[in-house]
Design a protein around this motif. Structure first.
Motif, PDB file in Angstrom:
ATOM      1  N   GLY A  98       0.848  -1.199   0.000  1.00 46.37           N
ATOM      2  CA  GLY A  98       0.000   0.000   0.000  1.00 46.37           C
ATOM      3  C   GLY A  98       0.871   1.231   0.000  1.00 46.37           C
ATOM      4  O   GLY A  98       2.074   1.167   0.248  1.00 46.37           O
ATOM      5  N   ASP A  99       0.270   2.363  -0.292  1.00 42.55           N
ATOM      6  CA  ASP A  99       1.024   3.612  -0.205  1.00 42.55           C
ATOM      7  C   ASP A  99       0.365   4.541   0.810  1.00 42.55           C
ATOM      8  O   ASP A  99      -0.682   4.236   1.375  1.00 42.55           O
ATOM      9  CB  ASP A  99       1.117   4.282  -1.581  1.00 42.55           C
ATOM     10  N   ILE A 100       1.003   5.675   1.023  1.00 43.32           N
ATOM     11  CA  ILE A 100       0.527   6.579   2.071  1.00 43.32           C
ATOM     12  C   ILE A 100      -0.826   7.209   1.752  1.00 43.32           C
ATOM     13  O   ILE A 100      -1.703   7.225   2.626  1.00 43.32           O
ATOM     14  CB  ILE A 100       1.609   7.628   2.391  1.00 43.32           C
ATOM     15  N   PRO A 101      -1.043   7.709   0.536  1.00 44.52           N
ATOM     16  CA  PRO A 101      -2.357   8.290   0.243  1.00 44.52           C
ATOM     17  C   PRO A 101      -3.494   7.313   0.509  1.00 44.52           C
ATOM     18  O   PRO A 101      -4.549   7.689   1.041  1.00 44.52           O
ATOM     19  CB  PRO A 101      -2.269   8.621  -1.252  1.00 44.52           C
ATOM     20  N   THR A 103      -3.445   4.870   2.683  1.00 41.81           N
ATOM     21  CA  THR A 103      -3.552   4.761   4.132  1.00 41.81           C
ATOM     22  C   THR A 103      -4.349   5.920   4.703  1.00 41.81           C
ATOM     23  O   THR A 103      -5.243   5.739   5.534  1.00 41.81           O
ATOM     24  CB  THR A 103      -2.137   4.775   4.752  1.00 41.81           C
ATOM     25  N   VAL A 104      -4.017   7.108   4.242  1.00 38.42           N
ATOM     26  CA  VAL A 104      -4.679   8.300   4.751  1.00 38.42           C
ATOM     27  C   VAL A 104      -6.166   8.245   4.447  1.00 38.42           C
ATOM     28  O   VAL A 104      -7.001   8.527   5.302  1.00 38.42           O
ATOM     29  CB  VAL A 104      -4.053   9.571   4.138  1.00 38.42           C
ATOM     30  N   MET A 107      -7.853   5.722   6.749  1.00 34.12           N
ATOM     31  CA  MET A 107      -7.955   6.189   8.134  1.00 34.12           C
ATOM     32  C   MET A 107      -8.963   7.325   8.262  1.00 34.12           C
ATOM     33  O   MET A 107      -9.712   7.391   9.219  1.00 34.12           O
ATOM     34  CB  MET A 107      -6.579   6.646   8.641  1.00 34.12           C
ATOM     35  N   LYS A 108      -8.963   8.224   7.271  1.00 35.11           N
ATOM     36  CA  LYS A 108      -9.935   9.320   7.303  1.00 35.11           C
ATOM     37  C   LYS A 108     -11.359   8.793   7.251  1.00 35.11           C
ATOM     38  O   LYS A 108     -12.262   9.394   7.813  1.00 35.11           O
ATOM     39  CB  LYS A 108      -9.706  10.244   6.101  1.00 35.11           C
ATOM     40  N   PHE A 114      -4.274  -0.041   9.990  1.00 38.38           N
ATOM     41  CA  PHE A 114      -3.804  -0.299   8.645  1.00 38.38           C
ATOM     42  C   PHE A 114      -2.453  -0.975   8.795  1.00 38.38           C
ATOM     43  O   PHE A 114      -1.461  -0.301   9.108  1.00 38.38           O
ATOM     44  CB  PHE A 114      -3.676   1.053   7.918  1.00 38.38           C
TER      45      PHE A 114
ATOM     46  N   ILE B 100       4.125   3.581   6.158  1.00 41.90           N
ATOM     47  CA  ILE B 100       2.727   3.405   6.548  1.00 41.90           C
ATOM     48  C   ILE B 100       2.513   3.376   8.061  1.00 41.90           C
ATOM     49  O   ILE B 100       1.620   4.063   8.562  1.00 41.90           O
ATOM     50  CB  ILE B 100       2.135   2.160   5.856  1.00 41.90           C
ATOM     51  N   THR B 103       2.370   6.796   9.269  1.00 43.14           N
ATOM     52  CA  THR B 103       1.130   7.436   8.851  1.00 43.14           C
ATOM     53  C   THR B 103      -0.025   7.029   9.760  1.00 43.14           C
ATOM     54  O   THR B 103      -0.799   7.880  10.228  1.00 43.14           O
ATOM     55  CB  THR B 103       0.778   7.006   7.404  1.00 43.14           C
ATOM     56  N   VAL B 104      -0.107   5.746  10.007  1.00 41.17           N
ATOM     57  CA  VAL B 104      -1.192   5.242  10.850  1.00 41.17           C
ATOM     58  C   VAL B 104      -1.113   5.855  12.233  1.00 41.17           C
ATOM     59  O   VAL B 104      -2.114   6.291  12.795  1.00 41.17           O
ATOM     60  CB  VAL B 104      -1.125   3.699  10.941  1.00 41.17           C
ATOM     61  N   MET B 107      -2.281   9.473  12.124  1.00 35.92           N
ATOM     62  CA  MET B 107      -3.721   9.611  11.924  1.00 35.92           C
ATOM     63  C   MET B 107      -4.502   9.164  13.156  1.00 35.92           C
ATOM     64  O   MET B 107      -5.489   9.784  13.531  1.00 35.92           O
ATOM     65  CB  MET B 107      -4.169   8.788  10.703  1.00 35.92           C
TER      66      MET B 107
END
Lengths: 223, 223
Positions: A98-101, A103-104, A107-108, A114, B100, B103-104, B107
DNA sequence: GGGCGAGCTATACCTAGGTTTGTCCCGTAG
DNA sequence: CTACGGGACAAACCTAGGTATAGCTCGCCC
């Protein structure tokens, strides 16, 4: 011990939590199923997003473990579909690349966690525990409110008018003036409201209206 | 137009939102500053986590734009420090090579967004807009509650006892029995409470106690 | 057309809520 | 010592909330 599309039955007992797995990789499904069963959780495994959308929503605290890459629609699409279908089962994503976008976005949209492959067992169990706890809380709150809501539905139009004004703090005579009624009429409605709503006090009633999100709809004056 | 450690002053006007930037790369600070100024936002730029911790918390709606890699402590550490200091300014992270789990974690700790370099201007502006809106709402809610709280603080011990019981729906005589008082005494306290709290009705009072999270502390019977 | 429920009101009556005035005790700050 | 504030209470008095009984209209369903 097969674990293809059909839900894997485990601990068919009482109403303990269910973990639902959606992954197209059978070996992953098997590994996760074993992991969750080893700590006494009920498991249902699915091979695709379509399968789980057909299944009926669980009635006990539960969570979803979702591979972000799924045949057909992605895990994120499934998340969106579930939200649209008003199903709020907490979701834990797992991903290989997966990539960061992504993930974001997940989560949003309310994902609980994740996790990246290889997933450490303990991380997964912690995430599931947190997700199920979240679902339990949500269900409790939901149950409470839905009882109040159904009682509210049983009120007549006029009773609701009176309720909203009474709950906003007006005296009976003010409610009467506002609605063009006699004070006695308001009193009688008020009594009916208390009975129908099962409120033992005005304080109770106010809290119920808060839970229902009832706000004073100003300006309904009658001639 | 220098933009080193000292806050870059922009639109020193009224109380419009502030974007605070923390990045050790001067060219990045400059670019972001220009971007935000171009849409009429006030900007304050900092070069390190330490610098912003020294600055006084903003009193207007604001947000933080934070590079995840910072000299000294990381952006995540700063996020934790701010939370510990009870500063809830929404945070937008930017990263060149984040992963990731990072990021998690961000978030989960309440970050508004997590953008990867190169950051598209529009994405950044959208994120900032959302963050500031969130902060505005939080501040509004905070302001309302803090007014109620300070009035609550002005109550005497006994008045608080009575308040909690009255708000839980007990009648004056029941409150009196519970506290070992005469009914008349309860009535008098009740009046004092209404005045001090600025409640115009019992419904008001109940809503205030809800906002304050006051729950009935059962079992304070007197001999 | 008669029964029914919702909506509305009136009279009568009772309980709960709330203020005013005044009294007393207690601890403490000046 | 005195003044002051908090706590507690009483009598008197008034307003607000709430129930019971009864009666009315209107629309609806069988």
């Amino acid at each position: 011990m097969t674990d293809n599309a059909k839900p894997t039955q485990t601990q068919a007992s009482a109403d303990n939590p269910i973990v639902m797995i959606v992954d197209d990789d059978p070996s992953m499904r098997r590994a996760l199923t074993n992991l969750f069963q080893s700590v006494g959780l009920r498991v249902e495994a699915f091979g695709s997003a379509a399968e789980i959308m057909e299944a009926k929503p669980p009635v006990v605290p539960s969570c979803l473990v979702l591979d972000i890459r799924l045949p057909g629609s992605s895990g994120l699409d499934l998340q969106a579909d579930l939200a649209k279908a008003n199903i709020h089962t907490p979701i834990i994503f797992i991903t290989g690349h997966g990539d960061i976008p992504m993930t974001v976005r997940a989560m949003k949209s309310g994902a609980v966690d994740f996790l990246t492959k290889p997933v450490r067992d303990q991380d997964m169990l912690d995430a599931v525990q947190a997700a199920i706890e979240r679902d339990r809380k949500r269900r409790d709150a939901e149950k409470t409110v839905s009882g109040v809501r159904s009682r509210f539905e049983s009120l007549t139009e006029r009773q609701r008018d009176v309720l909203s004004l009474v709950a906003s703090g007006l005296m009976n005579k003010q409610v009467a003036a506002e609605l063009g009624l006699a004070e006695i009429t308001v009193k009688i409605y008020r009594g009916q409201i208390m009975r129908k709503m099962g409120a033992k006090s005005l304080a109770d009633l106010v809290r119920m209206t808060e839970a229902l999100g009832i706000r004073r709809t100003k300006g309904n004056l009658q001639t």
